[in-house]
Design a protein around this motif. Structure first.
Motif, PDB file in Angstrom:
ATOM      1  N   VAL A  55      43.600  -1.129   7.140  1.00  0.00           N
ATOM      2  CA  VAL A  55      44.694  -1.885   7.762  1.00  0.00           C
ATOM      3  C   VAL A  55      45.971  -1.059   7.765  1.00  0.00           C
ATOM      4  O   VAL A  55      46.707  -1.021   8.752  1.00  0.00           O
ATOM      5  CB  VAL A  55      44.911  -3.232   7.027  1.00  0.00           C
ATOM      6  CG1 VAL A  55      46.168  -3.926   7.531  1.00  0.00           C
ATOM      7  CG2 VAL A  55      43.707  -4.124   7.203  1.00  0.00           C
ATOM      8  N   GLY A  56      46.188  -0.364   6.645  1.00  0.00           N
ATOM      9  CA  GLY A  56      47.376   0.478   6.540  1.00  0.00           C
ATOM     10  C   GLY A  56      47.396   1.553   7.617  1.00  0.00           C
ATOM     11  O   GLY A  56      48.408   1.749   8.299  1.00  0.00           O
ATOM     12  N   VAL A  57      46.274   2.234   7.780  1.00  0.00           N
ATOM     13  CA  VAL A  57      46.191   3.296   8.793  1.00  0.00           C
ATOM     14  C   VAL A  57      46.457   2.723  10.182  1.00  0.00           C
ATOM     15  O   VAL A  57      47.234   3.269  10.980  1.00  0.00           O
ATOM     16  CB  VAL A  57      44.815   3.991   8.741  1.00  0.00           C
ATOM     17  CG1 VAL A  57      44.621   4.896   9.959  1.00  0.00           C
ATOM     18  CG2 VAL A  57      44.691   4.798   7.453  1.00  0.00           C
ATOM     19  N   LEU A  58      45.858   1.574  10.464  1.00  0.00           N
ATOM     20  CA  LEU A  58      46.023   0.926  11.762  1.00  0.00           C
ATOM     21  C   LEU A  58      47.494   0.604  12.025  1.00  0.00           C
ATOM     22  O   LEU A  58      48.040   0.853  13.090  1.00  0.00           O
ATOM     23  CB  LEU A  58      45.203  -0.371  11.769  1.00  0.00           C
ATOM     24  CG  LEU A  58      44.633  -0.801  13.113  1.00  0.00           C
ATOM     25  CD1 LEU A  58      43.582   0.198  13.567  1.00  0.00           C
ATOM     26  CD2 LEU A  58      44.054  -2.207  12.994  1.00  0.00           C
ATOM     27  N   PHE A  59      48.119   0.067  10.984  1.00  0.00           N
ATOM     28  CA  PHE A  59      49.524  -0.340  11.088  1.00  0.00           C
ATOM     29  C   PHE A  59      50.420   0.849  11.427  1.00  0.00           C
ATOM     30  O   PHE A  59      51.208   0.821  12.360  1.00  0.00           O
ATOM     31  CB  PHE A  59      49.950  -0.987   9.766  1.00  0.00           C
ATOM     32  CG  PHE A  59      51.427  -1.253   9.655  1.00  0.00           C
ATOM     33  CD1 PHE A  59      51.995  -2.306  10.355  1.00  0.00           C
ATOM     34  CD2 PHE A  59      52.241  -0.440   8.870  1.00  0.00           C
ATOM     35  CE1 PHE A  59      53.363  -2.549  10.263  1.00  0.00           C
ATOM     36  CE2 PHE A  59      53.596  -0.678   8.783  1.00  0.00           C
ATOM     37  CZ  PHE A  59      54.159  -1.735   9.475  1.00  0.00           C
ATOM     38  N   PHE A  60      50.241   1.933  10.657  1.00  0.00           N
ATOM     39  CA  PHE A  60      51.127   3.076  10.868  1.00  0.00           C
ATOM     40  C   PHE A  60      50.844   3.766  12.200  1.00  0.00           C
ATOM     41  O   PHE A  60      51.750   4.304  12.833  1.00  0.00           O
ATOM     42  CB  PHE A  60      51.028   4.050   9.687  1.00  0.00           C
ATOM     43  CG  PHE A  60      51.793   3.551   8.483  1.00  0.00           C
ATOM     44  CD1 PHE A  60      53.179   3.533   8.509  1.00  0.00           C
ATOM     45  CD2 PHE A  60      51.130   3.057   7.377  1.00  0.00           C
ATOM     46  CE1 PHE A  60      53.894   3.045   7.433  1.00  0.00           C
ATOM     47  CE2 PHE A  60      51.844   2.574   6.292  1.00  0.00           C
ATOM     48  CZ  PHE A  60      53.222   2.572   6.318  1.00  0.00           C
ATOM     49  N   THR A  61      49.569   3.745  12.603  1.00  0.00           N
ATOM     50  CA  THR A  61      49.230   4.311  13.916  1.00  0.00           C
ATOM     51  C   THR A  61      49.954   3.539  15.017  1.00  0.00           C
ATOM     52  O   THR A  61      50.609   4.112  15.892  1.00  0.00           O
ATOM     53  CB  THR A  61      47.710   4.223  14.147  1.00  0.00           C
ATOM     54  OG1 THR A  61      47.047   4.753  13.018  1.00  0.00           O
ATOM     55  CG2 THR A  61      47.317   5.001  15.390  1.00  0.00           C
ATOM     56  N   PHE A  62      49.841   2.221  14.946  1.00  0.00           N
ATOM     57  CA  PHE A  62      50.472   1.357  15.935  1.00  0.00           C
ATOM     58  C   PHE A  62      51.977   1.611  16.008  1.00  0.00           C
ATOM     59  O   PHE A  62      52.584   1.655  17.067  1.00  0.00           O
ATOM     60  CB  PHE A  62      50.183  -0.100  15.540  1.00  0.00           C
ATOM     61  CG  PHE A  62      50.814  -1.111  16.447  1.00  0.00           C
ATOM     62  CD1 PHE A  62      50.327  -1.303  17.740  1.00  0.00           C
ATOM     63  CD2 PHE A  62      51.899  -1.864  16.019  1.00  0.00           C
ATOM     64  CE1 PHE A  62      50.909  -2.234  18.581  1.00  0.00           C
ATOM     65  CE2 PHE A  62      52.481  -2.787  16.859  1.00  0.00           C
ATOM     66  CZ  PHE A  62      51.991  -2.974  18.139  1.00  0.00           C
ATOM     67  N   LEU A  63      52.557   1.816  14.828  1.00  0.00           N
ATOM     68  CA  LEU A  63      54.013   1.968  14.747  1.00  0.00           C
ATOM     69  C   LEU A  63      54.470   3.348  15.223  1.00  0.00           C
ATOM     70  O   LEU A  63      55.462   3.489  15.940  1.00  0.00           O
ATOM     71  CB  LEU A  63      54.445   1.742  13.293  1.00  0.00           C
ATOM     72  CG  LEU A  63      55.860   1.233  13.066  1.00  0.00           C
ATOM     73  CD1 LEU A  63      56.046  -0.097  13.768  1.00  0.00           C
ATOM     74  CD2 LEU A  63      56.120   1.085  11.575  1.00  0.00           C
ATOM     75  N   TYR A  64      53.746   4.388  14.805  1.00  0.00           N
ATOM     76  CA  TYR A  64      54.289   5.732  14.984  1.00  0.00           C
ATOM     77  C   TYR A  64      53.635   6.550  16.087  1.00  0.00           C
ATOM     78  O   TYR A  64      54.193   7.549  16.521  1.00  0.00           O
ATOM     79  CB  TYR A  64      54.231   6.501  13.651  1.00  0.00           C
ATOM     80  CG  TYR A  64      55.247   5.975  12.678  1.00  0.00           C
ATOM     81  CD1 TYR A  64      56.610   6.226  12.896  1.00  0.00           C
ATOM     82  CD2 TYR A  64      54.891   5.215  11.586  1.00  0.00           C
ATOM     83  CE1 TYR A  64      57.566   5.731  12.043  1.00  0.00           C
ATOM     84  CE2 TYR A  64      55.837   4.721  10.717  1.00  0.00           C
ATOM     85  CZ  TYR A  64      57.173   4.980  10.943  1.00  0.00           C
ATOM     86  OH  TYR A  64      58.127   4.477  10.093  1.00  0.00           O
ATOM     87  N   LEU A  65      52.447   6.147  16.556  1.00  0.00           N
ATOM     88  CA  LEU A  65      51.783   6.956  17.575  1.00  0.00           C
ATOM     89  C   LEU A  65      52.646   7.117  18.840  1.00  0.00           C
ATOM     90  O   LEU A  65      52.811   8.236  19.331  1.00  0.00           O
ATOM     91  CB  LEU A  65      50.405   6.358  17.920  1.00  0.00           C
ATOM     92  CG  LEU A  65      49.526   7.322  18.730  1.00  0.00           C
ATOM     93  CD1 LEU A  65      49.200   8.559  17.917  1.00  0.00           C
ATOM     94  CD2 LEU A  65      48.253   6.634  19.196  1.00  0.00           C
ATOM     95  N   PRO A  66      53.245   6.024  19.377  1.00  0.00           N
ATOM     96  CA  PRO A  66      54.075   6.186  20.575  1.00  0.00           C
ATOM     97  C   PRO A  66      55.217   7.170  20.347  1.00  0.00           C
ATOM     98  O   PRO A  66      55.535   7.976  21.227  1.00  0.00           O
ATOM     99  CB  PRO A  66      54.632   4.780  20.811  1.00  0.00           C
ATOM    100  CG  PRO A  66      53.740   3.864  20.081  1.00  0.00           C
ATOM    101  CD  PRO A  66      53.184   4.627  18.931  1.00  0.00           C
ATOM    102  N   ILE A  67      55.778   7.120  19.132  1.00  0.00           N
ATOM    103  CA  ILE A  67      56.896   8.014  18.835  1.00  0.00           C
ATOM    104  C   ILE A  67      56.413   9.464  18.813  1.00  0.00           C
ATOM    105  O   ILE A  67      57.051  10.365  19.368  1.00  0.00           O
ATOM    106  CB  ILE A  67      57.545   7.619  17.487  1.00  0.00           C
ATOM    107  CG1 ILE A  67      58.183   6.232  17.624  1.00  0.00           C
ATOM    108  CG2 ILE A  67      58.574   8.641  17.050  1.00  0.00           C
ATOM    109  CD1 ILE A  67      58.730   5.671  16.339  1.00  0.00           C
ATOM    110  N   LEU A  68      55.226   9.668  18.191  1.00  0.00           N
ATOM    111  CA  LEU A  68      54.683  11.037  18.140  1.00  0.00           C
ATOM    112  C   LEU A  68      54.404  11.555  19.545  1.00  0.00           C
ATOM    113  O   LEU A  68      54.640  12.728  19.851  1.00  0.00           O
ATOM    114  CB  LEU A  68      53.399  11.046  17.290  1.00  0.00           C
ATOM    115  CG  LEU A  68      53.638  10.886  15.794  1.00  0.00           C
ATOM    116  CD1 LEU A  68      52.298  10.843  15.054  1.00  0.00           C
ATOM    117  CD2 LEU A  68      54.485  12.030  15.262  1.00  0.00           C
ATOM    118  N   VAL A  69      53.912  10.666  20.422  1.00  0.00           N
ATOM    119  CA  VAL A  69      53.618  11.076  21.798  1.00  0.00           C
ATOM    120  C   VAL A  69      54.901  11.525  22.502  1.00  0.00           C
ATOM    121  O   VAL A  69      54.936  12.573  23.150  1.00  0.00           O
ATOM    122  CB  VAL A  69      52.958   9.901  22.569  1.00  0.00           C
ATOM    123  CG1 VAL A  69      52.903  10.197  24.058  1.00  0.00           C
ATOM    124  CG2 VAL A  69      51.569   9.631  22.020  1.00  0.00           C
TER     125      VAL A  69
END
Lengths: 269, 356
Positions: free
Chosen positions: A22-36
């Motif tokens: 769940v933690g990984v999912l959460f941080f992906t959701f939050l930060y992936l757009p920013i990383l892109v």
């Protein structure tokens, strides 16, 4: 393993099953757009979503964009003055509401100070627009500063009041007992002790003001466009890689400001 | 005699609640004066009115003959030691002590010398540059004292300063406070709900209850000759018995009492047939000691061993229970057992008859 032990209230949440996933999912959701966005800000291709090669060119063009720099200047000026005005009003309000004796309508006043938090921002923005046109205020900068000051007050007020609540009011009495006038008591005792609250409150106002879009968009005009409003106008023309570069720059700037603030706050605790 | 503080017809109302009801008394110069009473009796309110943190609803407070009513707290030559010490957390101990002097515009050299002197006085010299948060409760207490004494106030107010300390420390601070008062020659007004503290330190005690003065006397007077039932009950332990005033003349009255003894006491304005209370302190009664004025038979019904002394409860032949306190003076001192028949005795001069 005992199934019941898993749900003991004092059990560390880290050991719950599925916590990691769940933690990984959460941080992906939050930060992936920013990383892109960060990644594509270095893309040399004009078409945003197709990678061509590494390049600094969008940063160069962003930093030479007169409109962008101008709106940044407007945003910083507005945020600075709005923070100043809001903080002074917030400190005064907090002192009266927390320390004043027999203050009439204290509850009501507190509600009024916090009103911008409850009010939908669009209502606030329209109301203030009407007020300005009634008053005949022309300067775009002045309108922005006044509007931002108004909605920043509760953000400055809340941390300052919290700090005052946490401060023993015997300290102020002790100072007066030791021959300090009320003004000297404020300067030597109250102000240094609530300084972290004032710092936090003014930082919060500054960020809220920098970030504001709805009010700025409705009130602006008269030659003053804030950064968020300018960026929105760019988006309307289509997402360009320059926008990615601008976003990345803003993020870096925020980090550079937030880190020392965080460190100071941590030390004062 | 010079009055440090003179309180005349002072009242304080909070809405309908009367915290202080028309109080008048004087505090002498260089006196250790204690305001004693249960919580809610108005003692702290009174102190705060002298300090200038509360404004009386009526009456006059004078400091060395000057009406201080119109002076705000920072213009009164009165300093306070607060219950929670209220040391400034962002200043060193030296800065805390020097704060009042700075406000009075003393020169830097004079402040430094005075701060040094005060640190020495409370045995805290090595700690001058520490912050208050690095101190124990007892140490903070001393600094709060030093800070309040540094500007040489005309009167020092102490608001239950010992209540946050543990028992041992509290006892040694009592001696120190008393010594400090003698050394400095400053009038101390001490507020407490602890009767032992009051008895141990004060020159005079003012017992307050429900916003009125019950008695102002020396500790000995307060304990031995309480004005009324409240004072006798609040200070120390005692045996109360309901009595009726019998025949009386101008000087003495005879009292019908549950012990069935013949008793004549001074007439303090009693009227015939009046219901009153008789008080007899537990340590004034002896067990199996011949030659006392009054002798009664009784049976031990309860015993509590306290080390230095033992508390007994004795039921007399006419079913009155008396608490008796006996000092254990020699080791292997006689211990009386439950159910044992004993003679108890006391002198009639130990008995007090009080109005309700």
């Amino acid at each position: 393993m005992n199934i019941l032990a898993m749900f003991k209230p004092n059990r560390d949440a880290k050991h719950y099953p599925g916590f990691g996933a769940v933690g990984v999912l959460f941080f992906t959701f939050l930060y992936l757009p920013i990383l892109v966005i960060i990644a594509y800000s270095f893309n040399s291709n004009r078409i945003v979503s197709v990678w061509q090669g590494f390049s600094w060119q969008w940063y160069a063009s962003a930093l030479q964009n007169e409109g962008l720099l101008n709106s940044l200047r407007v945003s910083l000026t507005v945020a600075l003055f709005a923070t100043l005005v809001a903080t002074v009003i917030a400190v005064s309000a907090a002192l009266v509401l927390e320390r004043g004796q027999n203050v009439k309508h204290a509850k009501l006043s507190q509600g009024v100070v916090n009103l911008p938090l409850m009010l939908p921002e669009i209502v606030f923005a329209v109301a203030i627009l009407i007020l300005f046109s009634q008053l005949g205020i022309q300067s775009g900068m002045l309108k922005l500063i006044l509007a931002h000051s108004a909605f920043c007050i509760p953000f400055a007020f809340l941390p300052i009041r919290a700090r005052l609540q946490g401060m023993d009011n015997n300290l102020e009495q002790a100072a007066q007992d030791l021959y300090a006038t009320p003004l000297v008591t404020f300067r030597r005792i109250t102000l240094p002790l609530i300084a972290p609250g004032i710092f936090a409150g003014s930082m919060l106002s500054f960020v809220i003001s920098m970030d504001d879009f709805i009010t700025s968009n409705i009130v602006s005009g008269g030659g003053a466009t804030t950064l968020p409003v300018y960026i929105f106008s760019l988006v309307k023309q289509g997402v360009s890689p320059e926008l990615n570069a601008i976003s990345t720059l803003i993020m870096v700037a925020s980090l550079l400001i937030a880190t020392p603030c965080w460190l100071i706050a941590k030390r004062s605790r | 005699m010079n009055h440090a503080i003179s309180i005349k017809n002072v009242s304080k109302f909070y809405g309908d609640y009367r915290a202080i009801k028309d109080i008048s008394f004087d505090i002498q110069d260089n006196e250790f004066f204690t305001l004693l009473g249960p919580s809610g009796c108005g003692k702290t309110t009174l102190l705060r009115m002298i300090a200038g943190f509360e404004i009386p609803s009526g009456g006059v407070i004078k400091l060395h003959g000057t009406d201080i009513q119109s002076l705000p707290a920072h213009q009164r030559r009165v300093n306070t030691v607060f219950q929670n010490y209220a040391l400034f957390p962002h200043m060193t101990l030296a800065q805390n002590i020097g704060f009042g002097l700075q406000m009075l515009n003393w020169s830097k050299e004079k402040i430094a010398a005075r701060v040094d002197e005060m640190l020495e006085l409370v045995h805290m010299r090595p700690f001058a540059s520490r912050m208050p948060s690095a101190l124990s409760g007892g140490q903070q207490q001393r600094i709060a004292l030093a800070r309040a004494l540094a500007p040489k106030p005309e009167v020092l107010l102490l608001d239950e300063p010992l209540s946050a300390l543990d028992l041992k420390l509290r006892q040694s601070m009592r001696d120190e406070l008393q010594q400090l008062q003698r050394d400095t020659g400053i009038t101390f007004i001490f507020v407490t709900h602890d009767q032992e503290e009051a008895l141990a330190m004060s020159d005079r005690i003012c017992v307050l209850a429900e916003g009125t003065v019950q008695q102002i006397s020396s500790p000995n007077e307060i304990y031995e000759n309480p004005n009324n039932k409240f004072v006798a009950d609040f200070i120390g332990e005692t045996n109360f018995m309901p009595v009726t005033i019998n025949s009386h003349d101008n000087a003495t009255v005879s009292v019908t009492n549950p012990l069935g003894i013949e008793l004549n006491v001074p007439n303090k304005g009693f009227s015939q047939g009046q219901e009153a209370t008789m008080s007899l302190r537990p340590e004034k009664i002896s067990i199996n000691t011949p030659g006392l004025e009054v002798n009664l038979q009784g049976k031990i019904v309860h015993r509590t061993y306290m080390g230095g002394y033992t508390h007994y409860k004795v039921r007399t032949e006419n079913a009155t229970e008396l608490r008796i306190s006996k000092r254990n003076t020699i080791s292997n001192d006689t211990e009386y057992n439950l159910g044992q028949q004993v003679d108890i005795g006391f002198s009639k001069a130990s008995v007090r008859v009080l109005s309700q």
